[in-house]
Design a protein around this motif. Structure first.
Motif, PDB file in Angstrom:
ATOM      1  N   MET A  31       0.806  -1.217   0.000  1.00 46.80           N
ATOM      2  CA  MET A  31       0.000   0.000   0.000  1.00 46.80           C
ATOM      3  C   MET A  31       0.841   1.270   0.000  1.00 46.80           C
ATOM      4  N   GLN A  32       1.993   1.256   0.669  1.00 50.62           N
ATOM      5  CA  GLN A  32       2.823   2.458   0.724  1.00 50.62           C
ATOM      6  C   GLN A  32       3.210   2.908  -0.685  1.00 50.62           C
ATOM      7  N   TRP A  34       1.724   1.844  -3.540  1.00 58.51           N
ATOM      8  CA  TRP A  34       0.523   2.038  -4.346  1.00 58.51           C
ATOM      9  C   TRP A  34      -0.154   3.376  -4.089  1.00 58.51           C
ATOM     10  N   THR A  35       0.054   3.930  -2.907  1.00 56.35           N
ATOM     11  CA  THR A  35      -0.589   5.201  -2.576  1.00 56.35           C
ATOM     12  C   THR A  35       0.392   6.363  -2.482  1.00 56.35           C
ATOM     13  N   THR A  52      -0.197   7.194  -9.175  1.00 60.51           N
ATOM     14  CA  THR A  52       0.659   7.173  -7.996  1.00 60.51           C
ATOM     15  C   THR A  52       1.998   6.537  -8.365  1.00 60.51           C
ATOM     16  N   MET A  73      -6.391   3.115  -5.861  1.00 60.08           N
ATOM     17  CA  MET A  73      -7.105   2.706  -4.659  1.00 60.08           C
ATOM     18  C   MET A  73      -8.080   3.817  -4.252  1.00 60.08           C
ATOM     19  N   GLN A  75      -8.596   5.412  -1.566  1.00 59.62           N
ATOM     20  CA  GLN A  75      -8.019   6.485  -0.758  1.00 59.62           C
ATOM     21  C   GLN A  75      -7.105   7.417  -1.560  1.00 59.62           C
ATOM     22  N   SER A  76      -6.815   7.049  -2.818  1.00 58.76           N
ATOM     23  CA  SER A  76      -5.944   7.884  -3.653  1.00 58.76           C
ATOM     24  C   SER A  76      -6.720   8.790  -4.604  1.00 58.76           C
ATOM     25  N   ASP A 105      -7.637  -1.958  -7.276  1.00 60.57           N
ATOM     26  CA  ASP A 105      -6.541  -1.005  -7.406  1.00 60.57           C
ATOM     27  C   ASP A 105      -6.617  -0.177  -8.686  1.00 60.57           C
TER      28      ASP A 105
END
Length: 295
Positions: A31-32, A34-35, A52, A73, A75-76, A105
């Protein structure tokens, strides 16, 4: 490419090894990246990267507004919209949203952006139920892989074209990674030259079950047909759903005014797909062996 191969192997473990880390743990690990933010830039012609560090998202500028290719994602979504604004574009000018495949994703921001802009969402016919249900095929009740459901306005099949203003994209059915996995081809200007660009959907095994209780019927034949089709395509610029697919960051660092565009690399698609095909055969053999009773 080695880092990508390692990631693909890690993903495949979920489908073949009961002792493997959980999907939730894997997502937490990636996730780090990916975002993580990445500065948007003009990739070639009217195509811009707004994704991202680890998930590719594209904006295509046309004479009648913007086309958005995938999201990231959930949150992005705010970051994607900020990247579009950094380029001097307006999110409100997004008129069309294209999807490559219905995985969380790459679909996480569809519902929010579609609601905000009223843009038309176009996707492969066989991915429509996934997008409108917000689930992963063959794993419908797994909340870890769920994403906000979104209405599909138009479905496409092999050879269908979508046009906005002066830009037309052709849909190529490349199933396997998802049932309706769709690769999109268009022509982009590179100085005085026309370049054929392919937004390749994907061809990795990832979480898919190939044998026993397959993710969906016919998945093995779909993968093999996709590999054969992609190898035969004449493409100048390979793009994909994750930057590692086409070495985005290294090519971005090579970009200089007056120099040849490093993203123009004829033959890269065939080389990449050959590797995917070889990995697929290995994963198919591994999953098949795992079904055999212990001696």
């Amino acid at each position: 490419m080695r880092r990508l191969a390692a990631a693909l192997c890690a993903l495949t473990l979920f489908a073949t090894d009961a002792q493997a880390q959980t999907i939730k743990d894997f997502l937490a690990a990636v996730m780090q990246k990916w975002t993580a933010p990445f500065e948007p830039f003009q990739l070639i012609g009217n195509i811009y990267y707004v994704g991202t560090e680890g998930i590719a998202v594209y904006v295509i500028k046309t004479s009648q507004g913007l086309i958005l290719m995938d999201t990231a994602m959930p949150q992005s979504t705010g970051m994607i919209k900020d990247n579009i604004a950094k380029l001097g574009f307006k999110v409100a000018d997004i008129k069309m949203i294209l999807n490559t495949h219905a995985h969380l994703d790459h679909t996480g921001g569809f519902a929010e952006i579609k609601k905000e802009t009223g843009a038309q969402l176009v996707a492969g016919e066989r991915d429509k139920p996934l997008l409108e249900g917000g689930y992963y095929p063959g794993d419908e009740k797994n909340e870890v892989l769920a994403f906000p459901p979104v209405k599909v306005d138009r479905v496409v099949k092999e050879g269908d074209k979508v046009t906005l203003g002066d830009t037309t994209l052709t849909a190529h059915a490349t199933p396997g990674h998802s049932p309706g996995c769709t690769s999109w081809q268009m022509t982009a200007k590179d100085g005085r030259e026309d370049r054929e660009v392919l937004f390749f959907c994907s061809g990795t095994v990832a979480l898919n079950r190939l044998v026993g209780r397959p993710t969906y019927p016919g998945i093995v034949d779909d993968y093999r047909a996709t590999f054969a089709k992609a190898k035969a395509m004449k493409i100048d610029v390979l793009l994909g759903p994750h930057p590692e697919v086409y070495g985005m960051q290294a090519k971005r660092a090579q970009m200089k005014d007056g120099a040849p565009n490093p993203f123009v690399k004829p033959g890269e698609l065939a080389t990449y797909v050959t590797g995917l095909s070889e990995d697929f055969d290995k994963q198919l053999a591994k999953q098949t062996a795992a079904l055999q009773p212990a001696k």
